[in-house]
Motif scaffolding. Structure first.
Motif, short mmCIF file in Angstrom:
data_model
loop_
_atom_site.label_atom_id
_atom_site.label_comp_id
_atom_site.label_asym_id
_atom_site.label_seq_id
_atom_site.Cartn_x
_atom_site.Cartn_y
_atom_site.Cartn_z
N ALA A 1 18.84 -65.61 -10.29
CA ALA A 1 18.70 -65.89 -11.87
C ALA A 1 18.31 -64.69 -12.48
N PHE B 1 16.56 -68.67 -18.46
CA PHE B 1 17.26 -67.89 -17.19
C PHE B 1 18.86 -68.27 -17.37
N ALA C 1 18.76 -76.50 -10.90
CA ALA C 1 19.73 -75.45 -11.07
C ALA C 1 19.85 -74.67 -9.57
N CYS D 1 15.88 -63.47 -15.55
CA CYS D 1 14.96 -64.07 -16.56
C CYS D 1 15.53 -63.66 -18.19
N LEU E 1 11.86 -69.27 -10.81
CA LEU E 1 13.15 -69.03 -11.20
C LEU E 1 14.17 -69.26 -9.92
N ALA F 1 14.73 -75.96 -13.56
CA ALA F 1 14.90 -74.90 -12.65
C ALA F 1 15.26 -75.31 -11.12
N ARG G 1 29.24 -69.31 -16.29
CA ARG G 1 27.83 -68.89 -16.66
C ARG G 1 27.12 -69.76 -17.15
N LEU H 1 22.41 -67.84 -14.99
CA LEU H 1 22.98 -67.80 -13.38
C LEU H 1 24.34 -68.20 -13.46
#
Lengths: 422, 422
Positions: free
Chosen positions: A124, A137, A81, A126, A120, A78, A145, A139
């Motif tokens: 994003a 998640f 990202a 969930c 997150l 996370a 994608r 995003l």
């Protein structure tokens, strides 16, 4: 629409565990018409994951990332990202609900570390996890994608089905291509020979790709069809499967991908017949394979895994003199084992294996790889001897088991002439 | 020295087969002190392989590439490598010798397609393949040394050992770091509980990393040690393994990584004792696991896989009245099965399983996941009932088998009190 898959985690990177998720996801995506360009794996380091996400965002329209969503300090997906997207982390209310509910439902106290799982990247969406604590998640970085899923296969599979595949179906703006796969399972010819016999079938059907997969000792011919109309694609694949069957004849186990034990089970069920087994060198493998088949209690009654000679005599009634005069690995012993198993279990059919799987125990006239197979039927018994050159205990046992089941299959399908039995 | 692994092939890219090579190579390289940055997989397309090779040449000092060296038109790795290096292909005399010899030794005619396997990029060094037709090769792109190996695992393993690992050892110009791994196998606690008990051992020893690996239903604690002196590293790991054992007590199967069946076998061999098994729900899995152990003929004599109730009565002498009154899944049935197996095979010990692996067959009082285990010893018999919540036939069978073997293990190791037997 092109996809790249990313598996994260030091255990995968260093080879401590094998990544099975990527193959599973690739097959699901390909079947849905999403072309998988490739897979990548990196370890737990945040910078490595971040750089890899950035690279993928320039290559692909879709990415599925697994792993690194757990509660421990090693789980950094996370954060990585968020960095790749240039945003911060925030406590996501949906994610927090997911984690909290999991503990509440089990009446367990929630550790503080688990709260981290609800952090997150900003922006994003969930993806709730119905079977574990780690929410996923989704995003978008650049034009790609990304779907982030837990690495535990059971959780990944549920979330792929529930969240990723429907979202991809929606994103397919072009007319959705139908993709289907059909598998013809075969036994008895090497991969190269099967390949030679079926390769040109590809050219005889439209939008057909033919692939081979070794499911040792079986060779599976995989027929990939595509088109715009589902009925059409299905019909095309059925015709291609028929063409494979015509070429390979009695080597074909099933035109719907069933493996040896399931095929034998179906044949027995159709006759309402029962099977007993006597195993020496295969050591329970045949019984294991038969009882892996759903509904096996309808045909399989007994296997006597008589590893010691004394057990062959005591349990199956093999004549001590046969063992003394001819040895355990002999056609006559295989015959007596099969007859004994059929008798003690009051079964309709019995198969028996006795051989030398290795690594030790071979002699000049009975080298490692020798197996004697017995088949006892309503009409009488027969035995065969084969010698396989694999020199590997596991491979030998697998081909011994398959060969024994295949003798029965060919008998039940009428490929073994009745006159030669008895 | 940093390495990247590349697996090529459409069957891996599309998920038709799982890439097991990368994990194998990663573990071997890491153990030799070569840090694996990550793995990549792409399909058969020449351009994709070429681009990926170019990318890797900018990331890594070493790369191991598998697949695409076969005789068919799908096998394009050599062409892609030549393009990435900006050279042509030429007929390599060493490679041709490798291919030709393989066919000569088998007295087989060599197909024209196989001649293609001797076409290597100019400047590449041939890596002979002693166990197959596909020679490998090595070459340098930018500053990265690439090793190209066949994708068939058996051939890849031989060539990794013979060609790649020695070449890497030579290239390690910095003082070679010693890396060792030691595995403590455990059974009976969930992964999270094992993790909690052993995680801080990492901090108590120098240069130690602790990892967990689920080998269901066992949990293996993996201790990774590194240092400059081999004896020192080995001693450090032995002390860490001892610390794990102290924390986990009777849950530890082995401090040298042995799995359940091997541990039970070793205990039996030490007593010169023999084992018989009676299996219902495990369907031959216990016999299979025991006979997977090298030297199993020294302790394992018989398993009666009595799937049908009638076989339990006929072969093992279970009382029909027990089955009628209490059912097949009952402690008393498990006791009679274990006693029967021990008697008919004249063994010292016997274990028995009878249960409901699923997916069907569960009832309110005997849900799927219920198993009764019997243990017959010199001193008497005992049975246990357990209910597991996995809801998966395969997982249930594996934990039923492990639990039965574990009852015997704990008895043999003195963890099960004698007085409670009989």
């Amino acid at each position: 629409m092109q996809a790249v898959l990313l598996a994260t985690g030091d255990e995968i990177r260093t080879g401590a565990i094998i990544d099975t998720n990527s193959a599973y996801i690739a097959e699901k995506l390909e079947m849905q018409g999403v072309a998988v360009y490739g897979h990548v794996c990196v370890g737990d380091r945040r910078a490595d994951i971040r750089e890899t996400l950035a690279t993928i965002s320039r290559q692909a329209a879709v990415a599925v990332v697994t792993g690194g969503l757990g509660p421990t300090a090693d789980d950094r997906t996370a954060e990585a990202a968020a960095e790749a997207l240039g945003v911060g982390l925030h406590l996501d209310p949906d994610a927090l609900k997911n984690v909290t509910r999991w503990f509440e439902q089990r009446g367990l106290p929630m550790g503080t570390a688990n709260r981290k799982q609800a952090l997150l990247p900003e922006g994003a969406v969930c993806l709730p996890n119905p079977v574990g604590t780690a929410p996923g998640f989704a995003l978008t970085i650049a034009d790609c994608r990304f779907f982030f899923l837990p690495g535990v296969p059971r959780e990944m599979k549920v979330m792929l089905d529930r969240h990723v595949l429907p979202a991809l179906a929606e994103r397919m703006t072009d007319k959705r291509a139908v993709r289907q796969i059909r598998v013809v399972s075969t036994f008895g010819l090497p991969e190269s020979a099967v390949g030679e016999k079926v390769r040109d079938i590809e050219d005889q059907f439209e939008d057909l790709r033919v692939g081979l997969r070794v499911v040792f000792p079986e060779i599976h011919v995989r027929l990939y069809g595509s088109g715009e109309d589902e009925t059409e694609v299905r019909r095309n694949l059925a015709a291609a499967a028929h063409a494979v069957q015509t070429r390979l004849g009695r080597r074909v186990l099933s035109t719907s991908g069933a493996e040896m034990a399931a095929v034998v089970g179906k044949l027995l069920l159709a006759r309402q017949a029962t099977l007993a087994v006597a195993e020496s060198c295969t050591g329970g493998l045949i019984a294991k394979q038969l009882t892996d088949v759903p509904g096996s209690s309808g045909f399989f009654v007994f296997s006597g895994v008589t590893y010691a000679n004394d057990a062959k005599v005591r349990v199956l009634g093999v004549d001590q003199a046969t063992l003394d005069d001819l040895g355990a690995v002999h056609e006559d012993t295989a015959v007596e084992m099969a007859e004994g198993a059929r008798r003690v279990a009051a079964a309709d059919f019995a198969i028996a294996t006795t051989g030398i799987a290795g690594p030790d125990g071979g002699t000049a006239d009975k080298p490692v790889g020798t197996v004697c197979i017995g088949l006892a039927t309503l009409d009488g018994v027969r035995a065969w001897r084969y010698v396989y050159p694999f020199g590997d205990r596991d491979l030998n046992r697998r081909i011994f088991a398959a060969m024994a089941l295949d003798r029965l299959r060919q008998y039940l399908q009428g490929h073994l002439v009745l006159e030669s039995i008895g």
